[in-house]
Design an enzyme around this catalytic site. Structure first.
Site, PDB file in Angstrom:
ATOM      1  N   TYR A   5       0.808  -1.225   0.000  1.00 33.61           N
ATOM      2  CA  TYR A   5       0.000   0.000   0.000  1.00 33.61           C
ATOM      3  C   TYR A   5       0.839   1.273   0.000  1.00 33.61           C
ATOM      4  O   TYR A   5       0.495   2.248  -0.656  1.00 33.61           O
ATOM      5  CB  TYR A   5      -0.965   0.011   1.190  1.00 33.61           C
ATOM      6  N   ASP A  36       3.968 -33.306  14.158  1.00 33.96           N
ATOM      7  CA  ASP A  36       3.108 -34.450  13.842  1.00 33.96           C
ATOM      8  C   ASP A  36       3.935 -35.533  13.158  1.00 33.96           C
ATOM      9  O   ASP A  36       4.943 -35.244  12.520  1.00 33.96           O
ATOM     10  CB  ASP A  36       1.990 -34.038  12.867  1.00 33.96           C
TER      11      ASP A  36
END
Ligand SMILES: Nc1ncnc2c1ncn2[C@@H]1O[C@H](COP(=O)(O)OP(=O)(O)OP(=O)(O)O)[C@@H](O)[C@H]1O
Ligand SMILES: [Mg+2]
Lengths: 507, 369
Positions: free
Chosen positions: B110, B255
């Protein structure tokens, strides 16, 4: 029960079948009326090398209610005028005229002007007034109607005026039923296109609301007037041959051929007669019916004739075509081309084309096609015309950098001693392979010029865009790097801009 | 006093690096400036990040860029815009660094609009930031541009802010039981005092919280870091600092599936995307679970591998980072048992099992690796 039989006159025939001449309904009829009369006027000027001044007026005959309604038509020209004794037949007798010749004119059938008068008569029960002078001391005024069944003019009044100014020209005035509001767009289009193809004419039109439309000449240059020619062997049939034999006073077939056919000399005549197996010494008037048939048959199969003489044609020429297009459409780019003369069935013809790009030409869904034949704009039945087929189906425009939304107009003018119209309405040109070949080659030629122009233009636009990019970013780089480097003075990029412009040219 | 001198040295680390970043930005600006002054179209060489210029360096144990580079020059119409954008980002980064302000990737996108330098999309501005990283050799976090994602840390480490307005303030990272966000204020802090002797990076937030509740930080003297999936670069950089500056061993817990395994691998060996950067990976970090062999040994509740899992495993098999014996064995085991398990699977043995039984056992194994 037995059928009753009757004979009808040509006038009666065209009265019953006015559709085929373009007088279908009040809207189409007013268009055809204006067209036929304007074309007669233009012919009368051009045959005699006169710069046309034509005035057209359509005025309401009664308080305007709603269309269709009754209007008065008036056309004035400064053409050759019509000899006094001819005037009644010229406007009151169907299939009477001065243009049944091998000569390039707009008129051909001896019908147009009469159809206009006839339609006026049958819809308003009115009379036609004709004033004309050939430039002598007098002018003549006739008031007449047509006896349609007998195909004869009925002169009602007949006046003679003094003509001190030696005015020459013709004025035609009569009432007719018309749907002007529906025909208006077509009529204006017709006049505009006429102004393109006759850029040396002054046209003035006053419409029923009193609005003035002026199409001023852009040049005083005129094409050379058309000349009359004798037939080419390929253009005859049994009937023509019989008539020619009847009229000739040649004593031998060789002499007959040399005198009455174009581009036939001593050796061609001898060789052909040998081919046809007819003695060159034979007297034309003694030919048997079998020999006449044999002659015509041989003509069709003989390939040794020179191609038809085109010097009798009067094409517009590149300069006038260019002037006409520029004057009415003011495009950004024009390319015009005239093909060398060609022939079909013994008739010479010349194709002239133009392309116009940009400027005031609207961006439309497709290519705007302007068709002309012997300087007549053709406005109806576009899709059946040969030029339409060539322009839209045969030309690979993409190849010439023309995209579907490129604002482009194409002009095709065909002139000939005999235009291959499909109908007496003179609205579109038949598929003739010879004509098609000329049209496509001519279009390819102008398209090549257009393509060069477009590529140059694209190149320049691209170049401009490119430099815009440099002038947008180089100063920013200078500014940002100054800040990033903690310097005070922003460096000048002018030198870099100059070299950006330079190396683009090299590439 | 050795302790103090060590501290001083540490304090220098953040500052010194910041100075280097600023001076390499300025160099970039000067080079460009001089090019314009000497009438040359400004240009810069950017090491190529294309796939065929990315190599795995056995010694550094990370991906690096090869010798090939692309020249971006203002003479070329296609380069001039990205070059301008690059210099603008340099200017913007310079301002951020000097003023010690931070900005997100989105901010950069921006901010450019104020300079009529708009980017077509976020992707374009992100790519140019990566270009700037490549040109100056520092990562965007070094010039204070951060992505949106954040991860967290908890443990007995005291930091001292260098952030203007907070300079000199100290904070102990056990102060807040949810953990502290690893953001620009933290990554720009000096590490002043640390009681922990190891770091444990944890993939899932649930387990990170459980570890805090179960006092793993005291029981195991560990700093706990929640990676929140793939660890953000700032977090990877911070892990590296903990490892290098405080000499703390780093252990990773994910995991038990190819994706978890890869989260560990990126912390250890870095990613191809960051091949142009150094100091984002911790080669000595260790992955201790959940291993495929754990699924068997601990009889963990498990799921079948999906087609995608299997495909990924075969990809990893060909990846040079997975050369080691441990990795090969685990990949093969995953494929063989065709099973995977989540970190939470240990709950089957009660909530504290993982902390009391599994963790000490695995840490011991990991230490010996
Ligand atoms: N305005 C005019 N000035 C001079 N002569 C005219 C004028 N209008 C008509 N004529 C003469 O009258 C004749 C008949 O005109 P008309 O329009 O009926 O037929 P045409 O022009 O010969 O053929 P077409 O049916 O193709 O128009 C013309 O051949 C021409 O000699
Ligand atoms: Mg006519």
């Amino acid at each position: 029960m037995s059928e009753t039989f009757q004979e009808i006159s040509p006038a009666d025939f065209f009265y019953r079948n006015r559709d085929i001449a373009g007088f279908t309904n009040p809207s189409r009829a007013i268009y055809s009326t204006i067209r036929e009369l304007v074309e007669n006027s233009l012919d009368a000027c051009e045959i005699n090398g006169i710069l046309p001044e034509i005035y057209i007026r359509i005025s309401p005959e009664k308080e305007p209610t709603s269309d269709p309604s009754i209007y008065k038509i008036r056309i004035e020209d400064n053409g050759s005028g019509i000899p006094s004794n001819i005037i009644p037949s010229a406007f009151g007798q169907v299939l009477f005229g001065s243009k049944y010749k091998l000569r390039q004119t707009r008129g051909t059938f001896g019908l147009g002007g009469k159809m206009a008068v006839l339609y006026g008569q049958i819809t308003t029960h009115g009379q036609a007034k004709i004033i004309s002078s050939i430039g002598g001391p007098k002018s003549y005024e006739y008031t007449l109607t047509m006896d349609i069944q007998k195909n004869r003019p009925i002169v009602i009044k007949n006046k003679t005026h003094r003509n001190k100014s030696q005015w020459h020209g013709t004025i035609v005035e009569f009432t007719t039923e018309a749907d002007y509001s529906r025909a208006m767009a077509k009529i204006l289009d017709y006049l505009k296109q006429t102004a393109i193809v006759v850029p040396y004419a002054n046209l003035t039109f006053v419409d029923p609301k009193g609005r003035f439309y002026k199409f001023d000449r852009a040049t005083t240059l005129m094409p050379k007037p058309p000349t009359e020619t004798i037939p080419h062997p390929h253009g005859i049939d049994i009937e023509t041959l019989k008539r020619m034999i009847e009229a000739t006073n040649s004593r031998t077939m060789k002499d007959f051929m040399k005198r009455h056919f174009q581009r036939v000399g001593e050796s061609t005549a001898r060789k052909f007669l040998e081919f046809a197996d007819i003695s060159y010494k034979r007297k034309p008037k003694n030919l048997t019916p079998e020999e006449i048939v044999k002659f015509v048959y041989a003509v069709k199969n003989y390939e040794g004739f020179l191609s038809p003489d085109a010097t009798c044609l009067s094409p517009l020429g590149k300069e006038l075509l260019n002037t006409g297009i520029k004057k009415e459409l003011n495009p950004e780019f024009i390319a015009v081309h005239q093909r060398r003369p060609a022939a079909y069935s013994g008739y010479p013809f010349i194709v002239e084309v133009g392309v116009a790009y940009g400027g005031e030409i609207p961006k439309s869904a497709g290519i705007l096609l302007y068709r002309f034949a012997n300087r007549i704009p053709l406005l109806f039945d576009e899709a059946s015309d040969i030029s339409y087929k060539v322009t839209n189906d045969m030309m690979n425009w993409r190849h010439y950098r023309v995209l579907p939304d490129t604002p482009l107009a194409v002009f095709v003018h065909i002139c000939s001693t005999k235009i291959p119209y499909k109908t007496v309405g003179k609205e579109f040109i038949a598929d003739r392979p010879e004509v098609e070949h000329e049209v496509i080659n001519a279009l390819r030629e102008v398209a090549r010029h257009l393509s060069l122009y477009l590529s140059k233009k694209h190149h320049m636009e691209r170049e401009k865009k490119r430099l815009d990019v440099f002038s947008k970013y180089l100063p920013k780089i200078a500014r940002f790097s100054t800040k990033l480097a903690k310097k005070k003075k922003i460096p000048d990029v002018k030198k870099l801009m100059r070299s950006a412009a330079r190396y683009a040219k090299e590439e | 006093m050795p302790r103090k001198s060590k501290k001083k040295q540490r304090k220098g680390a953040v500052k010194e690096r910041k100075e280097k970043v600023i001076s390499s930005l300025q160099n970039f600006g000067e080079k460009t400036y001089d090019q314009i002054v000497s009438g040359e179209f400004p240009w810069t060489n950017i090491p190529s990040r294309s796939i065929n210029n990315i190599f795995y360096d056995e010694k550094l144990r990370q991906y690096i860029l090869g010798d090939r580079s692309v020249k971006r020059t203002a003479r070329n119409i296609r380069h001039i815009r990205p070059l301008t954008q690059l210099i603008w980002i340099g200017m913007f980064a310079d301002e951020l660094s000097r003023q010690s302000k931070t900005s997100t990737l989105r901010d950069v996108y921006y901010s450019a609009q104020a300079y009529e330098m708009s980017f077509t999309d976020q992707q374009e501005s992100d790519n140019l930031i990566t270009d700037l990283e490549t040109v100056i050799g520092y990562s965007r976090e070094d010039f204070n541009v951060f992505p949106e994602e954040r991860s967290a840390i908890f443990g007995d480490l005291t930091v001292e802010y260098t952030l203007p307005g907070y300079e000199g303030n100290k904070l102990n990272l056990t102060s807040h039981p949810d953990g502290m966000m690893i953001g620009p204020a933290l990554t720009s802090s000096e590490l002043v005092n640390c009681k922990a002797d190891k770091v444990i990076a944890i993939e899932k937030g649930g387990l990170f919280t459980r570890f805090i509740e179960e006092k793993v930080h005291t029981k195991h003297k560990a700093l706990l870091i929640h990676t929140a999936g793939q660890a953000p670069r700032a977090t990877r950089g911070f892990l590296k600092r903990l490892n290098r500056e405080l000499k703390l061993p780093v252990y990773i817990f994910t995991d038990g599936d190819p994706w978890g395994m890869h989260i560990a691998m990126v912390i250890i060996s870095g990613s191809a995307n960051a091949a142009h950067l150094r100091d984002l990976n911790t080669p000595d970090a260790k992955w201790f679970g959940v291993w495929a062999t754990d699924i068997v040994d601990y009889k963990l509740p498990s799921d079948q591998l999906t087609e995608l899992d299997v495909k990924r495993l075969h990809e990893l098999k060909k990846d040079p980072r997975y050369e080691g014996k441990l990795w090969k064995k685990e990949i093969d085991t995953f494929i063989k048992i065709n099973k995977k398990a989540e970190q939470e699977a240990f709950s089957r043995y009660g909530l504290t099992y993982i902390v009391d039984e599994y963790l000490p056992a695995k840490l011991e194994i990991a230490e010996s690796l």
